[in-house]
Write a protein that holds these residues in place. Structure first.
Motif, PDB file in Angstrom:
ATOM      1  N   LYS A  87       0.832  -1.210   0.000  1.00 26.98           N
ATOM      2  CA  LYS A  87       0.000   0.000   0.000  1.00 26.98           C
ATOM      3  C   LYS A  87       0.865   1.258   0.000  1.00 26.98           C
ATOM      4  CE  LYS A  87      -4.296  -1.619   2.096  1.00 26.98           C
ATOM      5  NZ  LYS A  87      -5.296  -1.355   3.166  1.00 26.98           N
ATOM      6  N   TRP A  88       1.929   1.237   0.787  1.00 23.45           N
ATOM      7  CA  TRP A  88       2.841   2.380   0.847  1.00 23.45           C
ATOM      8  C   TRP A  88       3.525   2.599  -0.499  1.00 23.45           C
ATOM      9  CZ3 TRP A  88       8.520   2.120   1.761  1.00 23.45           C
ATOM     10  CH2 TRP A  88       9.088   3.398   1.929  1.00 23.45           C
ATOM     11  N   LEU A  89       3.966   1.492  -1.126  1.00 17.37           N
ATOM     12  CA  LEU A  89       4.605   1.590  -2.437  1.00 17.37           C
ATOM     13  C   LEU A  89       3.647   2.186  -3.456  1.00 17.37           C
ATOM     14  CD1 LEU A  89       6.443  -1.870  -2.555  1.00 17.37           C
ATOM     15  CD2 LEU A  89       7.496   0.373  -2.191  1.00 17.37           C
ATOM     16  N   GLN A  90       2.406   1.728  -3.403  1.00 17.43           N
ATOM     17  CA  GLN A  90       1.408   2.235  -4.347  1.00 17.43           C
ATOM     18  C   GLN A  90       1.181   3.730  -4.154  1.00 17.43           C
ATOM     19  OE1 GLN A  90      -2.448   0.294  -4.083  1.00 17.43           O
ATOM     20  NE2 GLN A  90      -2.684   0.453  -6.314  1.00 17.43           N
ATOM     21  N   GLN A  91       1.095   4.165  -2.908  1.00 17.83           N
ATOM     22  CA  GLN A  91       0.906   5.591  -2.616  1.00 17.83           C
ATOM     23  C   GLN A  91       2.096   6.421  -3.101  1.00 17.83           C
ATOM     24  OE1 GLN A  91       0.214   5.907   1.587  1.00 17.83           O
ATOM     25  NE2 GLN A  91      -1.752   4.824   1.511  1.00 17.83           N
ATOM     26  N   SER A  92       3.276   5.785  -3.104  1.00 13.43           N
ATOM     27  CA  SER A  92       4.508   6.482  -3.492  1.00 13.43           C
ATOM     28  C   SER A  92       4.841   6.286  -4.965  1.00 13.43           C
ATOM     29  CB  SER A  92       5.679   5.985  -2.630  1.00 13.43           C
ATOM     30  OG  SER A  92       5.401   6.126  -1.255  1.00 13.43           O
ATOM     31  N   GLU A  93       3.922   5.647  -5.717  1.00  9.72           N
ATOM     32  CA  GLU A  93       4.123   5.365  -7.137  1.00  9.72           C
ATOM     33  C   GLU A  93       5.417   4.598  -7.386  1.00  9.72           C
ATOM     34  OE1 GLU A  93       3.722   9.001  -9.320  1.00  9.72           O
ATOM     35  OE2 GLU A  93       1.618   9.276  -8.760  1.00  9.72           O
ATOM     36  N   ALA A  94       5.679   3.631  -6.491  1.00  9.37           N
ATOM     37  CA  ALA A  94       6.846   2.758  -6.621  1.00  9.37           C
ATOM     38  C   ALA A  94       6.390   1.400  -7.145  1.00  9.37           C
ATOM     39  CB  ALA A  94       7.533   2.600  -5.265  1.00  9.37           C
TER      40      ALA A  94
END
Length: 261
Positions: A87-94
């Motif tokens: 979820k964090w990666l998705q929010q950070s466009e990673a």
């Protein structure tokens, strides 16, 4: 307690007093536990603390009807968890790279490391515990009861509470059978016999000291401890079944994606 004393006095506890574990003590133990090493410092795990009696009763059957599941005041389930990080990666466009078997192994190792840290901290505070292999073997059922979303898989679990028994410390294989210097030293037949000699004697005596296990052994074609392990305790059929359960659940939880080879 000295950490070496704690480690050398470890034994599995299956009988518990009714006394609850104070929330402050439980928090202290968990805070010590999360100082465990973690791959990339990602802490790709979650710890489920189960104290509700009804939920522990629901976990009784998938934990293979072990009494400690309902008798201990706390169950801890350590999960491989990349959901939070995804979820964090998705929010950070990673890139969402952690959806494969290697990622599961990283998270499973993280969960196992923190579980042992928590265990040592708990034993240092006078608590007892017993690891349960059923956590992984029946991960799908346990995951459903614990409402685990995609990206989370139960890996390690144990009961936790104040011991109501004082079992003997179990034997371990000799150090020269476990430690290899520089490179792996494959054991010849005589060395294998030497490594397992005491286990053959002590282990067989232990199983035969329990009336139910003794009857099971006597009613079967088992003749030695090695056969107890593979004909009664860990059969090929059960391991194949559990293997399929784990692999299917990993796919369901999003850990089996891969590019074509």
């Amino acid at each position: 307690m000295d950490v070496f004393d704690v480690l050398h006095q470890h034994r599995s506890i299956r009988e518990y007093h009714d006394d609850p574990i104070a929330s402050e003590l439980l928090d202290e133990i968990l805070q010590a536990g999360v100082r465990a090493s973690s791959s990339g410092n990602m802490q790709s795990y979650s710890i489920i603390v189960t104290q509700d009696k009804a939920r522990r009763e629901a976990l009784f059957e998938p934990h293979m009807k072990q009494n400690m599941v309902v008798d201990a005041p706390v169950l801890l389930t350590f999960c491989a968890d990349f959901r939070r990080m995804r979820k964090w990666l998705q929010q950070s466009e990673a890139p969402l790279n952690f959806d494969n078997f290697m990622s599961f192994m990283i998270a499973a190792i993280d969960a196992t490391l923190v579980s042992q840290n928590v265990a040592i901290a708990a034993e240092a505070k006078g608590l007892g515990l017993c690891y349960m292999g059923s956590t992984l073997a029946n991960c799908d059922q346990i995951g459903e009861i614990l409402e685990l979303p995609e990206g989370v898989v139960p890996v390690v679990g144990y009961s936790l509470g104040y011991p109501a028994e004082n079992p003997e410390i179990r034997d371990r294989l000799p150090m020269d059978g476990l430690i290899h210097h520089e490179v792996y030293q494959d054991h010849d037949d005589d060395t294998i016999q030497s490594i397992y000699h005491d286990r053959e004697t002590a282990g067989w005596a232990r199983y035969m000291s329990y009336p139910e296990l003794k009857k099971m052994i006597e009613d079967s074609d088992v003749e030695n401890l090695a056969q107890v392990y593979t004909k009664l305790k860990y059969t090929r059929e059960s391991h194949v079944t559990f293997s399929n359960t784990v692999l299917n659940y990993l796919a369901k939880q999003g850990f089996m994606n891969h590019e074509p080879s």
